[in-house]
Design a protein around this motif. Sequence first.
Motif, PDB file in Angstrom:
ATOM      1  N   THR A 150      50.958  35.249  21.135  1.00 11.27           N
ATOM      2  CA  THR A 150      49.576  35.548  20.766  1.00 11.27           C
ATOM      3  C   THR A 150      49.371  35.390  19.265  1.00 11.27           C
ATOM      4  N   LEU A 172      42.993  43.888  34.235  1.00 10.00           N
ATOM      5  CA  LEU A 172      44.052  43.062  33.672  1.00 10.00           C
ATOM      6  C   LEU A 172      44.625  43.722  32.427  1.00 10.00           C
ATOM      7  N   GLY A 182      46.670  43.497  28.645  1.00 11.76           N
ATOM      8  CA  GLY A 182      46.564  42.631  27.480  1.00 11.76           C
ATOM      9  C   GLY A 182      45.524  43.048  26.472  1.00 11.76           C
ATOM     10  N   SER A 212      43.639  40.852  23.511  1.00 11.07           N
ATOM     11  CA  SER A 212      44.130  39.487  23.669  1.00 11.07           C
ATOM     12  C   SER A 212      43.585  38.851  24.941  1.00 11.07           C
ATOM     13  N   THR A 213      43.473  39.631  26.005  1.00  8.40           N
ATOM     14  CA  THR A 213      42.965  39.119  27.273  1.00  8.40           C
ATOM     15  C   THR A 213      41.452  39.005  27.271  1.00  8.40           C
ATOM     16  N   TYR A 214      40.781  40.054  26.802  1.00  4.73           N
ATOM     17  CA  TYR A 214      39.336  40.131  26.950  1.00  4.73           C
ATOM     18  C   TYR A 214      38.535  39.753  25.712  1.00  4.73           C
ATOM     19  N   VAL A 267      43.498  33.139  28.555  1.00  2.00           N
ATOM     20  CA  VAL A 267      43.887  34.396  29.204  1.00  2.00           C
ATOM     21  C   VAL A 267      45.346  34.363  29.630  1.00  2.00           C
ATOM     22  N   GLU A 268      45.798  33.211  30.120  1.00  2.50           N
ATOM     23  CA  GLU A 268      47.154  33.118  30.650  1.00  2.50           C
ATOM     24  C   GLU A 268      48.224  33.471  29.620  1.00  2.50           C
ATOM     25  N   SER A 281      48.090  35.722  27.115  1.00  2.00           N
ATOM     26  CA  SER A 281      48.240  37.167  26.977  1.00  2.00           C
ATOM     27  C   SER A 281      48.840  37.777  28.239  1.00  2.00           C
ATOM     28  N   LEU A 282      48.493  37.247  29.401  1.00  2.90           N
ATOM     29  CA  LEU A 282      49.055  37.796  30.639  1.00  2.90           C
ATOM     30  C   LEU A 282      50.543  37.505  30.751  1.00  2.90           C
ATOM     31  N   LYS A 304      35.498  34.287  28.968  1.00  3.03           N
ATOM     32  CA  LYS A 304      36.879  34.119  29.412  1.00  3.03           C
ATOM     33  C   LYS A 304      37.056  34.433  30.897  1.00  3.03           C
TER      34      LYS A 304
END
Length: 459
Positions: free
Chosen positions: A88, A174, A176, A179-181, A190-191, A193-194, A260
């Motif tokens: 990230t 989810l 993260g 980082s995700t949202y 998104v992938e 951070s997951l 996202k």
Amino acid sequence: MTDHALVDDAQTPHDTFPFDPRFAPTHPPLSAHEAAVEAHRCLYCYDAPCIQACPTHIDIPTFIRKIATDNLRGSARTILEANFLGGTCARVCPVEELCEGACVLNAEEKPIAIGRLQRHAVDHVQGRGLQMFTAGTPTGRRVAVVGSGPAGLSVSAELAKLGHAVTLLEKRELGGGLSTYGIIVLREPVEVSLQEVEAVRALGVTVETGRELTDQAGLAALLEEYDAVFLGLGLGAVPAMGIPGEEHLIDGLQYIEDSKIAPGGLPNAQNVVVIGAGNTAIDAATIARRRGADVTMLYRRTDSEMTAYRHEYEFALSEGVQYRFLTQPIRVISDGGKVTGVECVKMVLGVPDTGGRPRPNPLPGSEFIVPCDTVISAIGQEKPALATEMGIEISGGYIVVNHDMQTSLPRVYAGGDCVRLRGTASTVMAVQDGKYAAVAIHRQLSQQAESQLQEAAHG
């Protein structure tokens, strides 16, 4: 797939999150040849200023030298030992202000592309599902981590490597966090951070989504069950502006999240106004611009007082985003429920406020209208109200912590944006908070274990 190159973010299968070519990464991944050439440019400074400029103190010359010697796995390990969220941070860190800004080559030529080299190495192992670390010998101690953003993931990983049993609680669907949202796709899909959430799981951390801490009773229950608690609460939504027509404003953070997670729900706007001049405002403006809208950002001060990084401001300009400085929105205008414009007033700068920036004051009789069909508000974030409800000491709305990231409550630690009373809130700073907290929590738990052994010996 070649031995050295992870599939480009823009080509990675997006089963859950379809790829939109308008949001292809700003910087594509380096090829193996490009990475090798760039790595050989590094001077491998003995007392490297780039290391000191990195909040997590990654040994940058060492990881770059390993890329130059075709040791990508070793390079990634060097990075991830210092920063578990190296993937990230390689994408979202303000490297122009940090490591690359400190590179000695700035004086003669362009700095080493440290961020892109870091991404090259970390993607090599994460794209193959390679695990660099294992859980430590079990200590019998349990820690609850609330919030799976960068601080929460960092502290969870470090504690798991030390042998503690960690349960990570996340209120969203989810993991993260930001980082995700909250980071636009062109910087981090998104992938990515997951993948880091899964890397924490691989260390034995139990990740429970849909679990929210809401009050003091909930914290007390966690302290009954666990030996220590870490709070990575982040910050809240964009605050209200208190102007007429505010119900028509779109929350900038929600706008980024939708871009996202649910891009089909974004408005098909033609003329967008973004209120604010921080990095979130620029991200929202960039999304709208890449979706084909004409975009104008309104800010009540000048470009000298913007909270966004200078390179972000210039990036938005290069995207075609327009700025109107010394402009304060005072009303959102609508007709039949549809936005038609924003009424604004011109501002003049006066004496500095408590933060040291000149205070903007309205110029009487200078009202004017900016036509638009969509208005996005990105004027900051609300402070974590939960901290007050839990009885934790706060200052300026932020959780107060000592140098060990410990709060005013025994066995309760915190880190990330929720403690960032001073300094710049960023992913890399949150990661370092998690590292500091993990060291302090481990020390506290080790002391407790030693005390119990001594009591048992004298019992």
